[in-house]
Design a protein around this motif. Sequence first.
Motif, PDB file in Angstrom:
ATOM      1  N   UNK A   1       8.231  -0.107 -12.226  1.00  0.00           N
ATOM      2  CA  UNK A   1       7.884  -1.458 -11.800  1.00  0.00           C
ATOM      3  C   UNK A   1       6.557  -1.880 -12.429  1.00  0.00           C
ATOM      4  N   UNK A   2       6.577  -2.173 -13.699  1.00  0.00           N
ATOM      5  CA  UNK A   2       5.341  -2.527 -14.406  1.00  0.00           C
ATOM      6  C   UNK A   2       4.966  -3.996 -14.239  1.00  0.00           C
ATOM      7  N   UNK A   3       5.821  -4.791 -13.574  1.00  0.00           N
ATOM      8  CA  UNK A   3       5.532  -6.226 -13.472  1.00  0.00           C
ATOM      9  C   UNK A   3       4.501  -6.541 -12.389  1.00  0.00           C
TER      10      UNK A   3
ATOM     11  N   UNK B   1       8.632  10.628  -5.273  1.00  0.00           N
ATOM     12  CA  UNK B   1       8.293  10.224  -6.646  1.00  0.00           C
ATOM     13  C   UNK B   1       6.790  10.085  -6.766  1.00  0.00           C
ATOM     14  N   UNK B   2       6.224  10.563  -7.880  1.00  0.00           N
ATOM     15  CA  UNK B   2       4.796  10.415  -8.098  1.00  0.00           C
ATOM     16  C   UNK B   2       4.432   8.978  -8.449  1.00  0.00           C
ATOM     17  N   UNK B   3       3.151   8.676  -8.330  1.00  0.00           N
ATOM     18  CA  UNK B   3       2.685   7.326  -8.590  1.00  0.00           C
ATOM     19  C   UNK B   3       2.953   6.836 -10.002  1.00  0.00           C
ATOM     20  N   UNK B   4       2.814   7.721 -10.984  1.00  0.00           N
ATOM     21  CA  UNK B   4       3.089   7.319 -12.361  1.00  0.00           C
ATOM     22  C   UNK B   4       4.555   6.924 -12.534  1.00  0.00           C
TER      23      UNK B   4
ATOM     24  N   UNK C   1      10.229   5.185  -1.373  1.00  0.00           N
ATOM     25  CA  UNK C   1      10.134   4.027  -0.481  1.00  0.00           C
ATOM     26  C   UNK C   1       9.433   2.870  -1.186  1.00  0.00           C
ATOM     27  N   UNK C   2       8.450   3.197  -2.028  1.00  0.00           N
ATOM     28  CA  UNK C   2       7.754   2.156  -2.784  1.00  0.00           C
ATOM     29  C   UNK C   2       8.695   1.477  -3.777  1.00  0.00           C
ATOM     30  N   UNK C   3       9.480   2.278  -4.509  1.00  0.00           N
ATOM     31  CA  UNK C   3      10.432   1.718  -5.475  1.00  0.00           C
ATOM     32  C   UNK C   3      11.443   0.816  -4.765  1.00  0.00           C
ATOM     33  N   UNK C   4      11.944   1.279  -3.624  1.00  0.00           N
ATOM     34  CA  UNK C   4      12.917   0.492  -2.861  1.00  0.00           C
ATOM     35  C   UNK C   4      12.307  -0.822  -2.383  1.00  0.00           C
ATOM     36  N   UNK C   5      11.091  -0.763  -1.892  1.00  0.00           N
ATOM     37  CA  UNK C   5      10.422  -1.967  -1.379  1.00  0.00           C
ATOM     38  C   UNK C   5      10.146  -2.959  -2.501  1.00  0.00           C
ATOM     39  N   UNK C   6       9.720  -2.477  -3.644  1.00  0.00           N
ATOM     40  CA  UNK C   6       9.439  -3.348  -4.783  1.00  0.00           C
ATOM     41  C   UNK C   6      10.716  -3.985  -5.337  1.00  0.00           C
ATOM     42  N   UNK C   7      11.843  -3.308  -5.154  1.00  0.00           N
ATOM     43  CA  UNK C   7      13.114  -3.878  -5.597  1.00  0.00           C
ATOM     44  C   UNK C   7      13.572  -5.000  -4.672  1.00  0.00           C
TER      45      UNK C   7
ATOM     46  N   UNK D   1       0.865  -1.189   0.000  1.00  0.00           N
ATOM     47  CA  UNK D   1       0.000   0.000   0.000  1.00  0.00           C
ATOM     48  C   UNK D   1       0.894   1.229   0.000  1.00  0.00           C
ATOM     49  N   UNK D   2       0.765   2.054  -1.030  1.00  0.00           N
ATOM     50  CA  UNK D   2       1.566   3.275  -1.144  1.00  0.00           C
ATOM     51  C   UNK D   2       0.611   4.462  -1.087  1.00  0.00           C
ATOM     52  N   UNK D   3       0.515   5.058   0.075  1.00  0.00           N
ATOM     53  CA  UNK D   3      -0.423   6.158   0.324  1.00  0.00           C
ATOM     54  C   UNK D   3       0.194   7.040   1.397  1.00  0.00           C
ATOM     55  N   UNK D   4       0.372   8.353   1.086  1.00  0.00           N
ATOM     56  CA  UNK D   4       1.072   9.230   2.025  1.00  0.00           C
ATOM     57  C   UNK D   4       0.200   9.719   3.168  1.00  0.00           C
TER      58      UNK D   4
END
Length: 217
Positions: free
Chosen positions: A67-69, A58-61, A36-42, A6-9
Motif C-alpha cells: 500500500x504505497x499510496x 506481516x512486517x511493516x515493510x 489487519x493493517x493490509x485489510x483495513x487499508x483495502x 495506527x499500526x502498532x502491536x
Amino acid sequence: MATILIVEDEKPINELIRRSLQTVGHRCISVYDGQAAVDELARNEYDLLLLDIMLPELGGYEVFEKNTRTPTIFLTARDGLSDRVKGLTMGADDYMIKPFEMLELLARVDAVLRRTMKASANESFELDDVRIDFGSRIIYCDHQSVEYTPREFELLEALVRNRNIALSREKLLELAWGYDYEGDTRTVDVHIQKIRKKFGLENRIKTVYKLGYRLEV
C-alpha cells in the motif's frame, strides 16, 4: 483534521499515540498486526499511516509495499542506519525511532499532512469568533480579517495544532521561531499577551504554571 491508521502491536503505545492524536482533533483507527493493517487499508482510505516495522503476521515493510499510496511514517525501535535508509528509500515520508516524545510525533505528523493532504490549501480552524484559514494565512475575528505579524501567526498556529496540550516556552520558541532562535523566553509571553487581546482568546489560552501555555478547546 486527518484520518490516521495506527499500526502498532504494543497496545499501551498504540493507545497513547491514538489519544495524543485525537486530542488535537485527528480521527484514529488502531490495528495491532500487519495483516489487519493490509485489510483495513483495502477497505478504507486514510490520510496517514503510522506503521511499526516489527509486527505479527506481516512486517511493516511488507505492509508498506502492499500500500504505497498512503503517506507513511515508520515507527520502530530499529535505529540502525541501514534500517532508516531502507525505510526512506522505499518511499516513506518519515522514520521515527522509539522511544520518542509525543510532541515530536505530533509535529512530524503535522509536517507530513501539510505536504500530502489534498485539502490542505482549504484547511481552516474555528474557535469562538475566530477562524484561521491556513492556506491563505488569513485570520478572521467576528467575520472581519485581522492584521497580525508573521510571528503571531506562527505562534497561534503552533497552539492550534497542539491544542489541549501544555507547551513550554522553549517548545513554542522552537515551533514558532525555529531551532536556532537564541532569544529570551519572555518573548513568548509578550506575543501571547498580544494574541490573547487581539483575537479575544483570554479565556482560551491558559497559562500553565512554571511551564508555558495551552490552548483549551
